[in-house]
Design an enzyme around this catalytic site. Sequence first.
Site, PDB file in Angstrom:
ATOM      1  N   SER A 179       0.841  -1.195   0.000  1.00 51.01           N
ATOM      2  CA  SER A 179       0.000   0.000   0.000  1.00 51.01           C
ATOM      3  C   SER A 179       0.876   1.243   0.000  1.00 51.01           C
ATOM      4  CB  SER A 179      -0.890   0.024   1.237  1.00 51.01           C
ATOM      5  OG  SER A 179      -0.137   0.396   2.393  1.00 51.01           O
ATOM      6  N   ASP A 180       0.310   2.348  -0.462  1.00 48.63           N
ATOM      7  CA  ASP A 180       0.943   3.634  -0.188  1.00 48.63           C
ATOM      8  C   ASP A 180       0.719   3.925   1.298  1.00 48.63           C
ATOM      9  OD1 ASP A 180       2.183   6.092  -0.461  1.00 48.63           O
ATOM     10  OD2 ASP A 180       1.164   6.554  -2.342  1.00 48.63           O
ATOM     11  N   TRP A 181       1.437   4.887   1.843  1.00 48.75           N
ATOM     12  CA  TRP A 181       1.311   5.208   3.270  1.00 48.75           C
ATOM     13  C   TRP A 181      -0.090   5.759   3.555  1.00 48.75           C
ATOM     14  CZ3 TRP A 181       5.945   4.027   1.603  1.00 48.75           C
ATOM     15  CH2 TRP A 181       6.928   3.631   2.517  1.00 48.75           C
ATOM     16  N   GLY A 182      -0.823   5.075   4.436  1.00 44.67           N
ATOM     17  CA  GLY A 182      -2.152   5.532   4.782  1.00 44.67           C
ATOM     18  C   GLY A 182      -3.197   5.260   3.717  1.00 44.67           C
ATOM     19  N   ALA A 183      -2.903   4.357   2.785  1.00 44.39           N
ATOM     20  CA  ALA A 183      -3.815   4.123   1.663  1.00 44.39           C
ATOM     21  C   ALA A 183      -4.761   2.953   1.873  1.00 44.39           C
ATOM     22  CB  ALA A 183      -3.003   3.892   0.382  1.00 44.39           C
TER      23      ALA A 183
END
Length: 455
Positions: A179-183
């Site tokens: 995932s992207d950060w916080g995604a």
Amino acid sequence: EVESERTNIMKHSEPATCFPPAVTLASSWDRDLVEQVGAAIADEAKEQGQSTVLGPGINIKRSPLCGRNFEYFSEDPFVAGEMGGAWVRGVQRNGIGVSLKHFCANNQERLRMTIDSIVDERALREIYLAAFESIVKKEQPTTVMCSYNRLNGTYLSDNKRLLTDILRDEWGFKGIVVSDWGAVNDRVEGIKAGLDLEMPGNGGQNDKNIIKAAKEGRLDEKDLDKVVLRMIKFAFECKEKEVPGHKADYESHHALSRKAAESGAVLLKNEGKLLPLKEDEKITVIGKLAEVMRYQGAGSSRINPTKLTPFLKALEQEGKDFEFAEGYTLKGDGYNTGLIKKAVKLAQGKDKVVVFIGLTDSYESEGFDRTHLNLPDGQILLLNELKKVNENIIVVLHGGSPVRVSTWADCAKSILNVYLPGQAGGEATLNLLLGRVNPSGKLAETYPPRLESNV
């Protein structure tokens, strides 16, 4: 909290060569050069004990306003696939993994955490997935990073059709999806969809959610096992990539960064053959960006460079005779009456004047989109005042995305677009202005005459 964590990490990052970003590399149209850059990045990752680098970004430049366009190669799917593929090839042939991102239809920064990208199947396949498909099939990237946004109603982190049906089953992807950060929207649904690794930021809460869902029967252990086995395999592969005691060749990488900056520069205009400058002539330089170079984009892609050579420093290193005036500030619209007056006085009577202008970090960055294509007003006012006293103006243009050139182009006889030239950008610019290197780059994206042309 996520952004704060990333900012803190960047402030304490290990020095590395800051190569020109994707927007500049794309203008070289040189696959071999981009592959060399990738190999050099892998060389430094080995020394620093890293198994995977977070790139390349290959999203399509749907709009010139996207604040993260400097990280992407082109508005054209074929160009993005070819150049991005060369970057991946260079990194992976040197024993380091990549993270192909941001998958997919992530083409704006505004509301990026919640935006729903509505894309019909033909446009999705022919435009927004094409570069990803090409690189996955040809290069088999180590990881693919899913983006923040929703696609046709479903968050990418939960999107089984994209993460499993298309990426794995149709294209044959063998690596892990991160995932992207916080995604991550729903970690349990993400596991079912094929999301293997969640990047840090939730304090372990989603780990508890996974355990609870498995115990309650909402998560089939077979789905969880698939993710666990892929992660175990990935961990072992990362361990095998470690090369204790490896030393990277940072000096040669600085030279490669300079070559990449030179190759990506685009000569937009050269009336009256003002360029190249003569080796022995005194150079009149105006513009704060000549002193404080904008060499990389703003946001999570920031590099702590091993060395940095702005244009004025490059002149000093070679013992060149020059005069300099700031002309504007790098804050807000940059307008400063006193600085403009000093610049105009310096330009009077000179054979040629080299003026550095361009977008600043406050105008384009990860996290927000631009609302217009204009340069800072102070820079345009400066150019108009300079034209009143000198007709022989050479503009060096910095920035990570297109700007509206038509509002000031008549003020300059020559325009050299160096985009974001990396840590050796000052040396590269000097070589280009003096004709030591031919500015042979070609634009890999459209510079619209006005914003309405892109609607």
